[in-house]
Design an enzyme around this catalytic site. Structure first.
Site, PDB file in Angstrom:
ATOM      1  N   LYS A 262      49.283  74.236  67.760  1.00 41.59           N
ATOM      2  CA  LYS A 262      50.412  74.689  67.488  1.00 41.59           C
ATOM      3  C   LYS A 262      51.677  73.168  67.572  1.00 41.59           C
ATOM      4  CE  LYS A 262      52.464  77.142  72.158  1.00 41.59           C
ATOM      5  NZ  LYS A 262      52.864  77.688  72.907  1.00 41.59           N
TER       6      LYS A 262
ATOM      7  N   ASP B  66      46.757  78.968  75.086  1.00 38.98           N
ATOM      8  CA  ASP B  66      47.361  77.513  74.310  1.00 38.98           C
ATOM      9  C   ASP B  66      47.130  76.079  75.734  1.00 38.98           C
ATOM     10  OD1 ASP B  66      48.219  80.081  72.874  1.00 38.98           O
ATOM     11  OD2 ASP B  66      50.340  79.486  72.486  1.00 38.98           O
TER      12      ASP B  66
ATOM     13  N   LYS C 161      51.280  77.326  64.701  1.00 37.42           N
ATOM     14  CA  LYS C 161      51.561  78.643  65.345  1.00 37.42           C
ATOM     15  C   LYS C 161      53.145  77.548  65.650  1.00 37.42           C
ATOM     16  CE  LYS C 161      52.810  79.972  69.918  1.00 37.42           C
ATOM     17  NZ  LYS C 161      52.168  80.357  71.835  1.00 37.42           N
TER      18      LYS C 161
END
Length: 229
Positions: free
Chosen positions: A161, A97, A190
């Site tokens: 995300k 990430d 996400k």
């Protein structure tokens, strides 16, 4: 996924169980990984320096080892982000990430954002690791969120995300919906940042999130079970 199709096991597999505090010690990572295995979460998310330990603690389970990169500011060169990601993957990370360069996005330097995303996605894909791009929406306008999502729709990371959880705000259902509407089925979304209850988790899933990042996974699963009674 439709809410009425969820089970505790399916919900757990949508969650990245997270510990990213600056003062984390071995006992914190041990607790994180123990909870991740016991609850069957999708991944245990740690800072890159803790990946080796996390991987060792998760051995024998199906919980993935996940690492943040350029966290939480995103203010690293593309080369340095790739370097950190490469090392994390070598240490055992199966999911990355990374925080995109927020300043470059806000200046409208979309070629830079695309190059950065291309580099990180290719590195992860070549290593069979998932790539998630953190936007940090609290610092972005809706137009900037949409533009970043459009680039993601072209480059195709595995996830985009909402947040690091360390900015001025966390996940907002309206942002999740905008991101999902922009990328469609090409990229998953996400939601992360401030999701501490089943109610807030449910809101994000209903908005289109397919993965949830949280340090409150155990409490969320408990809340879900209580809601089913």
């Amino acid at each position: 996924m439709l809410i009425n199709e969820l089970t505790p096991e399916k919900l757990a597999k949508m969650m990245d169980h997270t510990y990213l505090k600056a003062f984390g010690v071995r006992a914190d990572i041990e607790k994180l990984c123990k909870e991740a295995v016991e609850n069957g979460f999708a991944a245990a998310m740690v800072n890159s320096c803790q990946v080796k330990l996390c991987k060792k603690l998760l051995a024998g389970s199906d919980v993935k080892t996940a690492s943040v990169v350029a966290f939480p500011l995103g203010q690293m060169s593309i080369k340095m982000k790739a370097c950190e990601a490469k090392q994390a993957i070598e240490d055992g990370a199966e999911e990355i990430d990374y925080v995109l360069n927020i300043g470059e996005l806000k200046m409208g330097n979309y070629d830079y954002i695309r190059e950065e995303m291309d580099t990180m996605v290719k590195l992860c894909r070549d290593s069979k690791a998932l790539c998630k791009v953190i936007f940090e929406n609290c610092y972005l306008t809706r137009d900037e969120i949409k533009r970043a999502a459009e680039i993601a729709g072209e480059v195709r990371p595995d996830f985009i995300k909402t947040s690091t959880g360390f900015g001025t705000g966390g996940a907002i259902s309206g942002d999740v919906r905008l991101m999902k509407e922009t990328v469609g089925d090409a990229v998953k979304v996400k939601a992360s940042g401030g999701i501490r209850t089943w109610e807030s988790c449910r809101e994000m899933i209903e908005a289109g999130a397919e993965r949830i990042g949280t340090s409150s996974g155990v409490e969320i699963i408990r809340g879900f079970k209580e809601d089913q009674v």
